[in-house]
Scaffold this motif. Structure first.
Motif, mmCIF file in Angstrom:
data_model
loop_
_atom_site.group_PDB
_atom_site.id
_atom_site.type_symbol
_atom_site.label_atom_id
_atom_site.label_comp_id
_atom_site.label_asym_id
_atom_site.label_seq_id
_atom_site.Cartn_x
_atom_site.Cartn_y
_atom_site.Cartn_z
ATOM 1 N N ASP A 189 0.804 -1.225 0.000
ATOM 2 C CA ASP A 189 0.000 0.000 0.000
ATOM 3 C C ASP A 189 0.840 1.279 0.000
ATOM 4 O OD1 ASP A 189 0.951 -0.047 2.603
ATOM 5 O OD2 ASP A 189 -1.008 0.220 3.531
ATOM 6 N N GLU A 190 2.147 1.171 -0.050
ATOM 7 C CA GLU A 190 3.030 2.333 -0.014
ATOM 8 C C GLU A 190 3.464 2.788 -1.410
ATOM 9 O OE1 GLU A 190 5.469 2.249 4.032
ATOM 10 O OE2 GLU A 190 5.888 0.482 2.790
ATOM 11 N N TRP A 191 2.707 2.449 -2.429
ATOM 12 C CA TRP A 191 3.130 2.739 -3.796
ATOM 13 C C TRP A 191 3.341 4.226 -4.048
ATOM 14 C CZ3 TRP A 191 0.272 5.722 -7.116
ATOM 15 C CH2 TRP A 191 -1.074 5.929 -6.796
ATOM 16 N N GLN A 192 2.515 5.085 -3.465
ATOM 17 C CA GLN A 192 2.691 6.533 -3.688
ATOM 18 C C GLN A 192 3.987 7.023 -3.055
ATOM 19 O OE1 GLN A 192 -1.285 7.410 -2.133
ATOM 20 N NE2 GLN A 192 -1.710 8.489 -4.061
ATOM 21 N N ARG A 193 4.301 6.497 -1.893
ATOM 22 C CA ARG A 193 5.551 6.875 -1.219
ATOM 23 C C ARG A 193 6.757 6.368 -1.997
ATOM 24 N NH1 ARG A 193 5.336 5.182 4.797
ATOM 25 N NH2 ARG A 193 6.779 6.912 5.054
ATOM 26 N N PRO A 202 1.782 5.322 -15.433
ATOM 27 C CA PRO A 202 0.497 5.486 -14.738
ATOM 28 C C PRO A 202 0.582 4.974 -13.301
ATOM 29 C CG PRO A 202 0.416 3.580 -16.175
ATOM 30 C CD PRO A 202 1.740 4.270 -16.443
ATOM 31 N N ASP A 203 -0.361 5.383 -12.494
ATOM 32 C CA ASP A 203 -0.399 4.919 -11.104
ATOM 33 C C ASP A 203 -0.428 3.396 -11.024
ATOM 34 O OD1 ASP A 203 -0.305 7.503 -10.192
ATOM 35 O OD2 ASP A 203 -2.430 7.608 -9.659
ATOM 36 N N PHE A 241 1.160 1.277 -12.729
ATOM 37 C CA PHE A 241 2.537 0.783 -12.781
ATOM 38 C C PHE A 241 3.146 0.778 -11.382
ATOM 39 C CE2 PHE A 241 7.033 1.851 -12.655
ATOM 40 C CZ PHE A 241 7.587 0.813 -13.389
ATOM 41 N N TRP A 242 3.010 1.896 -10.675
ATOM 42 C CA TRP A 242 3.596 2.025 -9.335
ATOM 43 C C TRP A 242 2.918 1.078 -8.352
ATOM 44 C CZ3 TRP A 242 8.064 4.328 -9.412
ATOM 45 C CH2 TRP A 242 8.331 5.231 -10.442
ATOM 46 N N GLN A 243 1.607 0.906 -8.485
ATOM 47 C CA GLN A 243 0.878 -0.021 -7.610
ATOM 48 C C GLN A 243 1.364 -1.453 -7.825
ATOM 49 O OE1 GLN A 243 -3.041 0.985 -8.947
ATOM 50 N NE2 GLN A 243 -3.234 2.724 -7.564
ATOM 51 N N GLU A 244 1.452 -1.872 -9.073
ATOM 52 C CA GLU A 244 1.901 -3.235 -9.392
ATOM 53 C C GLU A 244 3.355 -3.445 -8.996
ATOM 54 O OE1 GLU A 244 0.999 -3.702 -13.565
ATOM 55 O OE2 GLU A 244 -1.128 -3.286 -13.192
ATOM 56 N N ARG A 245 4.186 -2.463 -9.282
ATOM 57 C CA ARG A 245 5.611 -2.581 -8.959
ATOM 58 C C ARG A 245 5.810 -2.734 -7.452
ATOM 59 N NH1 ARG A 245 10.196 1.550 -11.197
ATOM 60 N NH2 ARG A 245 11.896 0.951 -9.824
ATOM 61 N N THR A 246 5.142 -1.912 -6.680
ATOM 62 C CA THR A 246 5.297 -1.982 -5.223
ATOM 63 C C THR A 246 4.713 -3.277 -4.674
ATOM 64 O OG1 THR A 246 5.227 0.431 -5.148
ATOM 65 C CG2 THR A 246 4.930 -0.730 -3.061
ATOM 66 N N ALA A 247 3.567 -3.691 -5.171
ATOM 67 C CA ALA A 247 2.969 -4.952 -4.714
ATOM 68 C C ALA A 247 3.896 -6.124 -5.011
ATOM 69 C CB ALA A 247 1.613 -5.163 -5.376
ATOM 70 N N ARG A 248 4.502 -6.140 -6.180
ATOM 71 C CA ARG A 248 5.372 -7.243 -6.614
ATOM 72 C C ARG A 248 6.594 -7.412 -5.703
ATOM 73 N NH1 ARG A 248 5.671 -5.679 -11.539
ATOM 74 N NH2 ARG A 248 7.631 -4.589 -11.389
ATOM 75 N N VAL A 249 7.122 -6.316 -5.161
ATOM 76 C CA VAL A 249 8.341 -6.407 -4.342
ATOM 77 C C VAL A 249 8.048 -6.396 -2.841
ATOM 78 C CG1 VAL A 249 9.837 -5.457 -6.129
ATOM 79 C CG2 VAL A 249 8.754 -3.909 -4.476
ATOM 80 N N SER A 250 6.770 -6.500 -2.479
ATOM 81 C CA SER A 250 6.395 -6.449 -1.066
ATOM 82 C C SER A 250 6.265 -7.826 -0.424
ATOM 83 C CB SER A 250 5.073 -5.689 -0.887
ATOM 84 O OG SER A 250 3.998 -6.432 -1.447
ATOM 85 N N HIS A 251 6.248 -8.875 -1.218
ATOM 86 C CA HIS A 251 6.077 -10.230 -0.675
ATOM 87 C C HIS A 251 6.582 -11.244 -1.705
ATOM 88 C CE1 HIS A 251 2.599 -9.686 -3.262
ATOM 89 N NE2 HIS A 251 2.526 -10.992 -3.341
ATOM 90 N N GLY A 252 6.581 -12.506 -1.339
ATOM 91 C CA GLY A 252 7.005 -13.561 -2.246
ATOM 92 C C GLY A 252 8.504 -13.772 -2.224
ATOM 93 N N THR A 253 8.982 -14.584 -3.167
ATOM 94 C CA THR A 253 10.401 -14.933 -3.193
ATOM 95 C C THR A 253 11.094 -14.574 -4.510
ATOM 96 O OG1 THR A 253 9.876 -17.182 -3.941
ATOM 97 C CG2 THR A 253 10.110 -16.846 -1.551
ATOM 98 N N SER A 254 10.437 -13.810 -5.366
ATOM 99 C CA SER A 254 11.088 -13.444 -6.631
ATOM 100 C C SER A 254 11.733 -12.060 -6.569
ATOM 101 C CB SER A 254 10.090 -13.502 -7.784
ATOM 102 O OG SER A 254 9.053 -12.568 -7.583
#
Length: 183
Positions: free
Chosen positions: A11-15, A44-45, A47-60
């Motif tokens: 949820d910190e994509w804007q930051r 677009p927003d 992009f930032w939402q997806e990018r931040t979500a992708r690096v916030s969890h998981g193992t990739s």
């Protein structure tokens, strides 16, 4: 000042967008990043939402941030897990499981207090902790005209591998690969 080093939250994509724009405005940005402020502003927003979500969890991939006592995000590093057979950002095939550190940045007014070391410690600890794939080495690329970064990476144990990649774009020149092998 006591900083918190932690993984980014989705949820910190804007930051994260704001921190990236600050990083891209830094005087070292042309030789430190493969993106310009103009390119980042065009995204677009979503992009930032997806990018931040992708690096916030998981193992990739995982992004770590340094948070100041007042809550401001003042630094970051991203760990990308590179699987055998995949191609990296330069189109080179990955030969062994490894992690790639990218997007290293600390706001100028917070430099010199050990934040980059702490960000790298968290990022590398996370990478080494992965069971699948078991990371064999952690690497990064540094521009030939970025001696400050080269010195820091050497100081914390990264050594040149002899691999280099010519760059196109505004900065041009060459990026050198540096790596540290699993302890």
């Amino acid at each position: 000042m006591d900083y918190l080093i932690r993984p980014v939250r989705a949820d910190e994509w804007q930051r994260m967008k704001e921190l990236r724009l600050v990083a891209l405005a830094d005087p070292a940005a042309p030789v430190a990043f493969l993106e310009t402020t103009e390119q980042a502003l065009e995204r677009p927003d979503s992009f930032w939402q997806e990018r931040t979500a992708r690096v916030s969890h998981g193992t990739s991939a995982r992004q770590f941030v340094a948070e100041a006592p007042d809550g401001e995000l003042v630094g970051t590093v991203v760990v990308l897990v590179e699987q055998v057979g995949a191609k990296d950002i330069f189109g080179i095939e990955i030969a062994s499981p490894q992690a790639h550190l990218v997007g290293v940045f600390v706001r100028a007014e917070h430099r010199g207090v050990g934040l980059t070391e702490r960000l790298f410690e968290a990022a590398m600890e996370w990478a080494w902790s992965l069971e699948e794939p078991a990371i064999e080495r952690i690497r990064l690329y540094v521009h030939e005209d970025n001696p400050r970064a080269q010195g820091f990476y050497r100081k914390i144990g990264f050594v040149p591998t002899g691999m280099s990649v010519p760059l196109n774009g505004d900065a041009g020149g060459v990026d050198f690969e540096m790596a540290v092998v699993r302890p």
